[in-house]
Design a protein around this motif. Sequence first.
Motif, PDB file in Angstrom:
ATOM      1  N   GLY A  81       0.780  -1.229   0.000  1.00  9.27           N
ATOM      2  CA  GLY A  81       0.000   0.000   0.000  1.00  9.27           C
ATOM      3  C   GLY A  81       0.814   1.283   0.000  1.00  9.27           C
ATOM      4  N   GLN A  82       2.134   1.179   0.087  1.00 12.75           N
ATOM      5  CA  GLN A  82       2.975   2.370   0.194  1.00 12.75           C
ATOM      6  C   GLN A  82       3.187   3.106  -1.127  1.00 12.75           C
ATOM      7  N   HIS A  83       2.826   2.506  -2.234  1.00  9.34           N
ATOM      8  CA  HIS A  83       3.136   3.093  -3.538  1.00  9.34           C
ATOM      9  C   HIS A  83       1.882   3.323  -4.382  1.00  9.34           C
ATOM     10  N   GLN A  84       0.780   3.667  -3.740  1.00 11.41           N
ATOM     11  CA  GLN A  84      -0.487   3.815  -4.438  1.00 11.41           C
ATOM     12  C   GLN A  84      -0.458   4.898  -5.506  1.00 11.41           C
ATOM     13  N   ASP A  85       0.460   5.861  -5.376  1.00  7.29           N
ATOM     14  CA  ASP A  85       0.539   6.943  -6.360  1.00  7.29           C
ATOM     15  C   ASP A  85       1.040   6.452  -7.722  1.00  7.29           C
ATOM     16  N   LEU A  86       1.555   5.216  -7.789  1.00  6.97           N
ATOM     17  CA  LEU A  86       2.066   4.668  -9.046  1.00  6.97           C
ATOM     18  C   LEU A  86       0.969   4.021  -9.893  1.00  6.97           C
ATOM     19  N   TYR A  87      -0.125   3.649  -9.245  1.00  9.84           N
ATOM     20  CA  TYR A  87      -1.149   2.805  -9.869  1.00  9.84           C
ATOM     21  C   TYR A  87      -2.406   3.566 -10.272  1.00  9.84           C
ATOM     22  N   ILE A  88      -3.043   3.076 -11.324  1.00 10.12           N
ATOM     23  CA  ILE A  88      -4.409   3.473 -11.656  1.00 10.12           C
ATOM     24  C   ILE A  88      -5.260   2.249 -11.337  1.00 10.12           C
ATOM     25  N   GLY A  89      -6.035   2.326 -10.283  1.00  8.11           N
ATOM     26  CA  GLY A  89      -6.857   1.193  -9.875  1.00  8.11           C
ATOM     27  C   GLY A  89      -6.044   0.103  -9.193  1.00  8.11           C
ATOM     28  N   HIS A  90      -6.717  -1.002  -8.928  1.00  5.29           N
ATOM     29  CA  HIS A  90      -6.100  -2.147  -8.278  1.00  5.29           C
ATOM     30  C   HIS A  90      -5.552  -3.112  -9.325  1.00  5.29           C
ATOM     31  N   PRO A  91      -4.566  -3.933  -8.952  1.00  2.28           N
ATOM     32  CA  PRO A  91      -4.100  -4.972  -9.879  1.00  2.28           C
ATOM     33  C   PRO A  91      -5.248  -5.921 -10.220  1.00  2.28           C
TER      34      PRO A  91
END
Length: 100
Positions: A81-91
């Motif tokens: 959860g520490q890198h949520q700024d890298l993702y669009i949506g969930h895997p």
Amino acid sequence: MFIAMNRFKIVLGKEKDFEDVWKNRETHLDNVPGFRKFNLVKGEKKDDHTLYASHSLWNSKEDFINWTKSEAFRLAHKSAGQHQDLYIGHPIFEGFETVI
């Protein structure tokens, strides 16, 4: 054999950061029964993201499921959860049993 994949939509411009997270993480897979191989693969760049997938190969679906219930799995995912700024949506998970 069983192939487990997670698809990730990564924010444009954050690709190197995402790759660095994977290159520097402890996977805890080396001694997991049934684990065979892991790859992180990069797909096409779209208008708002770059597609990546984690790809792991297992002796069986049962081996993969056992890993997801293990301490090794919890350790490997403890900072997810520490890198949520890298993702669009969930895997998005996809699992495949080999036919041929």
